[in-house]
Design a protein around this motif. Structure first.
Motif, mmCIF file in Angstrom:
data_model
loop_
_atom_site.group_PDB
_atom_site.id
_atom_site.type_symbol
_atom_site.label_atom_id
_atom_site.label_comp_id
_atom_site.label_asym_id
_atom_site.label_seq_id
_atom_site.Cartn_x
_atom_site.Cartn_y
_atom_site.Cartn_z
ATOM 1 N N GLY A 333 0.755 -1.091 0.010
ATOM 2 C CA GLY A 333 -0.017 0.063 -0.018
ATOM 3 C C GLY A 333 0.700 1.062 0.060
ATOM 4 N N ARG A 334 2.100 1.125 0.081
ATOM 5 C CA ARG A 334 3.040 2.304 -0.136
ATOM 6 C C ARG A 334 3.187 3.114 -1.374
ATOM 7 N N GLN A 335 2.937 2.527 -2.434
ATOM 8 C CA GLN A 335 3.222 2.992 -3.929
ATOM 9 C C GLN A 335 2.000 2.695 -4.687
ATOM 10 N N ILE A 336 2.024 3.464 -5.715
ATOM 11 C CA ILE A 336 1.033 3.469 -6.828
ATOM 12 C C ILE A 336 1.720 3.269 -8.191
ATOM 13 N N VAL A 337 1.432 2.678 -9.037
ATOM 14 C CA VAL A 337 1.928 2.506 -10.342
ATOM 15 C C VAL A 337 0.740 2.846 -11.436
ATOM 16 N N PHE A 338 1.255 3.593 -12.150
ATOM 17 C CA PHE A 338 0.194 4.101 -13.185
ATOM 18 C C PHE A 338 0.760 4.486 -14.727
#
Length: 465
Positions: A333-338
């Motif tokens: 839950g620490r990072q988001i890929v987009f």
């Protein structure tokens, strides 16, 4: 499914011997205790992932029809306990042969064990068939109508029981017992987490190419127990299961107005999360189930937002000129890929969960779309567009690009709960018909998943509780 567990997979994986509990002692006589698994752990207590499949990918596994102590009629689909024993073994066989690791032999080509042989196998029978592993079991009907299903895994060469487990289930849940048996065998032999007892959500497509009806649908991981969730009166898109499996978030368009809904699987209730009034895309859950990401276009600029799963105010996470779409959390839950075209071409970016530290991780030719983080955290799957659309994987740092498919239009990857299989949808050239496909991480084992109508936007849910 209400189950009574009478031997634990935990014991098998982490080295604890566990005989059947009293609930199982009415079945065949117990044999040797369950042996410890050789699945290891690292110093931090994390499960060690087995990646070298050379030791077991050609492992001979015999899966004869499950025995029964008495042939009686049941409310389960196959009709009686004898037919049910064959059907359960067939489900296990198909689960194991389509995952890319094993080459099992199913019940159609094998002798059926007797009920007493379930805990006392006829070793010469299986040695003569060059079986290295043996999956046996039984199904028994109770006076209350429920079924008891037992599952045993044996090493034929060593003439030794490796693991056993069993479940008491309602007749309608017999397939879940079969999937759980397949999961038990898969985990014990591969050292990896299970995934067969899971569900898939997708968008069911009917009608002509220029006027498709798109409904939300769900089914078992093998395509069985299919049902439609929405009527098709409004277009449904991009479903995703909640981390606890209880809900599905999806995008609905009515009169051109996009809305994000959460569908509660148990009650059938739908809850409106956000009605933006602007073009909206790709809602996604956070790993803790508290937050939903989505993309929204405002005045020609598309950015990524977050909103509480219970509804409320939105938080804007990106603000670069251009199109920022997608959003998939890392498992912690620490990072988001987009994906974003802020650099001039559609590439993959990563940012912290609060929107800070946005950075590009792909620099190869072509375009990259629909990135999704593996449940293991070690890879990101995405759609690579260079002429054709292909499913590819890479490290979270954007390195080690590998193609898993090579067709005309494969897109929108979604991971199995154990991070070993990827599902996606393939669009046929000309007709525009879409279908669901699966491929393992080697890229060698690819298969089409059966659906009653056209299918797109798959979402693989977690292993069922």
């Amino acid at each position: 499914m209400k189950t009574v567990l009478f031997a634990t997979a935990f014991a098998a994986v982490f080295g604890l011997a566990a005989p059947l509990t009293a609930a199982a002692q009415d079945g065949p006589a117990t044999s040797t205790p369950i042996e410890a698994s050789d699945a290891g752990q690292d110093d931090d207590g994390l499960s060690v992932t087995v990646t070298d499949t050379s030791d077991w990918e050609n492992l001979g596994i015999a899966i004869p029809a499950f025995a029964t102590n008495q042939e009686v009629s049941t409310a389960a689909g196959p009709g009686n306990t004898t037919a049910l024993g064959n059907a359960i073994a067939d489900v296990i066989y198909n689960d194991l042969r389509f995952n890319g690791l094993f080459e099992p032999t199913g019940p159609a080509g094998l002798p059926r064990p007797t009920y007493p042989q379930i805990t006392a196998p006829s070793w010469p029978t299986w040695q003569g068939r060059d079986a290295e592993m043996l999956v046996q079991g039984y199904v028994r009907a109770g006076g209350d109508g429920r079924l008891t299903v037992g599952c045993y895994l044996y090493d034929v060469a060593l003439q030794n029981e490796l693991v056993r487990e069993g479940w008491v289930v309602e007749p309608g849940d017999w397939r879940r017992a079969a999937h759980k048996c397949a999961d038990l065998v898969y985990s014990r032999l591969s050292g990896e987490s299970p995934f067969f007892d899971s569900k898939i959500a997708y968008i069911a497509e009917t009608g002509p190419k220029d006027n498709r009806v798109k409904r939300l649908a769900i089914m078992d991981s093998d395509g069985a127990n299919h049902r439609f969730i929405t009527s098709g009166s409004t277009t449904a898109l991009t479903p995703r299961y909640s981390p606890d499996y209880r809900q599905i978030v999806y995008l609905s368009y009515k009169d051109g107005n996009p809305r994000i809904y959460i569908y509660d699987i148990g009650s059938g209730k739908q809850t409106l999360v956000a009605e933006t009034g602007n073009p909206t895309f790709a809602p996604r859950w956070s790993p803790d189930g508290r937050t939903i990401l989505f993309s929204m276009a405002v005045n020609g600029n598309t950015d990524i937002y977050s909103v509480p799963a219970s509804g409320g105010s939105w938080t804007r996470l990106t603000d670069a000129p251009g199109i920022d779409v997608g959003g998939s959390y890392s498992p912690d839950g620490r990072q988001i890929v987009f994906e974003s075209d802020r650099s001039g071409s559609q590439q993959v970016y990563v940012m912290d969960a609060d929107g800070s530290d946005q950075r590009r991780i792909t620099f190869f030719g072509g375009r990259a779309a629909t990135p999704e983080w593996s449940p293991r955290g070690d890879q990101i799957a995405f759609t690579h567009i260079v002429g054709n659309f292909r499913i590819a994987v890479m490290s979270p740092q954007g390195r080690g690009l590998r193609y898993l498919t090579d067709s005309w239009q494969d897109e929108a990857p979604t991971w199995a709960p154990n991070g070993r299989i990827i599902q996606y949808f393939r669009t046929a050239r000309g007709s525009g018909e879409a279908a669901l496909w699966q491929v393992d991480l080697t890229g060698r084992n690819e298969r089409r998943l059966p659906t009653p109508v056209g299918a797109s936007d798959p979402a693989w849910g977690p292993v069922l509780p």
